[in-house]
Scaffold this motif. Structure first.
Motif, PDB file in Angstrom:
ATOM      1  N   VAL A 170     102.742 129.410 -23.134  1.00  0.00           N
ATOM      2  CA  VAL A 170     102.773 128.071 -22.530  1.00  0.00           C
ATOM      3  C   VAL A 170     101.598 127.242 -23.033  1.00  0.00           C
ATOM      4  O   VAL A 170     101.759 126.070 -23.418  1.00  0.00           O
ATOM      5  N   TRP A 174     102.859 123.840 -25.113  1.00  0.00           N
ATOM      6  CA  TRP A 174     103.177 122.668 -24.284  1.00  0.00           C
ATOM      7  C   TRP A 174     102.786 121.347 -24.938  1.00  0.00           C
ATOM      8  O   TRP A 174     103.385 120.302 -24.667  1.00  0.00           O
ATOM      9  N   ARG A 175     101.808 121.369 -25.830  1.00  0.00           N
ATOM     10  CA  ARG A 175     101.447 120.153 -26.561  1.00  0.00           C
ATOM     11  C   ARG A 175     101.071 120.471 -28.007  1.00  0.00           C
ATOM     12  O   ARG A 175     100.371 119.707 -28.673  1.00  0.00           O
ATOM     13  N   LEU A 216      97.936 122.604 -15.263  1.00  0.00           N
ATOM     14  CA  LEU A 216      98.877 123.501 -15.933  1.00  0.00           C
ATOM     15  C   LEU A 216      98.275 124.904 -16.052  1.00  0.00           C
ATOM     16  O   LEU A 216      98.957 125.908 -15.823  1.00  0.00           O
ATOM     17  N   VAL A 261     108.730 126.272 -20.980  1.00  0.00           N
ATOM     18  CA  VAL A 261     107.481 125.507 -21.076  1.00  0.00           C
ATOM     19  C   VAL A 261     107.652 124.154 -20.405  1.00  0.00           C
ATOM     20  O   VAL A 261     106.770 123.690 -19.664  1.00  0.00           O
ATOM     21  N   ASP A 262     108.793 123.503 -20.619  1.00  0.00           N
ATOM     22  CA  ASP A 262     109.045 122.184 -20.022  1.00  0.00           C
ATOM     23  C   ASP A 262     109.046 122.245 -18.496  1.00  0.00           C
ATOM     24  O   ASP A 262     108.588 121.302 -17.830  1.00  0.00           O
ATOM     25  N   VAL A 265     105.503 122.408 -17.346  1.00  0.00           N
ATOM     26  CA  VAL A 265     104.906 121.072 -17.507  1.00  0.00           C
ATOM     27  C   VAL A 265     105.358 120.164 -16.363  1.00  0.00           C
ATOM     28  O   VAL A 265     104.549 119.407 -15.811  1.00  0.00           O
TER      29      VAL A 265
END
Length: 272
Positions: A170, A174-175, A216, A261-262, A265
């Motif tokens: 994750v 995530w980014r 997160l 992961v979404d 988030v």
């Protein structure tokens, strides 16, 4: 390209051996090292941060590729060999003696930089999570090209629902985008480690809006800290988390490894 003696001769000259306490394993294969240095793309005149260069095998490949290398090394035994390498590439190698976990890499580099490193096994995960953490995004680093134990590499690139999916995945996805760039057989190292290794390549992506990185991290720490338990148990210590699950339509009887992961988030965004 500087005319350098074989790395094995340099190690013999300085009486070096890999330190188990420092998590060292040396790579001698010049072609393999060149392939690793090529993963982040064109390094000509680019700033590169290397952690744990040891006697300088990967450092050679980075310098040969035209990079301006800052190498952090805490093993004093390796400093003379690195100094000789610096003389062969004047102005392109800066060696910092110290602990990479205690240094501010952004201040040290002072400009955008790529990280390329055969990370010491005992600090690899800690450094990786540090580079990926924090509220400021995009980061000053432009890419991460890192050697890990294969098991750790699989955890970084894992997909939801797999047995290796967890906080590292994750955090890395995530980014950012993370991919397994190359596997490295244990026989490539001296001494050979007990496990296989792999190179992971990470590039920063877009930061999702309205999300606190710290939130997160808190949610994933709680969820995966008790990964065998249902979310209604693992997240009950995070104020508001159970209400957020309900509002998002996420079944609280699911376990952490089933969430994408979404979805993590989305939970962190609602709690932020």
């Amino acid at each position: 390209m500087a005319d350098l003696p074989p790395l094995r001769e340099v190690i013999a000259k300085h009486g070096l051996s890999a330190s188990k306490a420092l998590g060292q394993n040396f790579l001698f294969d010049a072609q393999l090292l060149d392939r690793i240095a090529a993963i982040p793309g064109d390094l000509q005149d680019k700033a590169v941060l290397e952690v744990g260069p040891g006697p300088g095998g990967l450092t050679r490949a980075l310098l040969k590729a035209g990079a301006r290398v800052t190498a952090i090394e805490m093993d004093k035994r390796c400093l003379p060999a690195l100094a000789e390498l610096g003389e062969a590439y004047p102005g392109n190698l800066r060696v910092i003696e110290g602990d990479a976990l205690k240094l501010d890499h952004n201040d040290l580099m002072g400009e955008p930089y790529a990280v390329v490193a055969n990370l010491p096994y005992n600090v690899g995960t800690a450094l990786f999570t540090r580079w990926l953490s924090g509220e400021s995004w995009p980061p000053q680093w432009t890419s991460l090209t890192l050697m890990f134990q294969l098991e750790v590499a699989h955890r970084i690139v894992a997909e939801a629902g797999s047995g290796t999916y967890g906080r590292l995945a994750v955090l890395a996805q995530w980014r950012s985008t993370a991919k397994l760039a190359m596997k490295v057989h244990r026989s490539a190292f001296t001494p050979p480690p007990k496990v296989m290794s792999a190179i992971v390549y990470v590039e920063p992506g877009e930061m999702p809006g309205g999300v606190s990185a710290r939130m997160l991290e808190r949610v994933t720490e709680a969820a995966f800290g008790q990964r065998r338990k249902m979310l209604r148990q693992s997240l009950k210590g995070v104020p508001g988390a159970l209400e957020v699950l309900a509002s998002l339509g996420i079944d609280s009887q699911r376990r952490a490894e089933t969430l994408s992961v979404d979805e993590f988030v989305a939970i962190a965004r609602a709690l932020s």
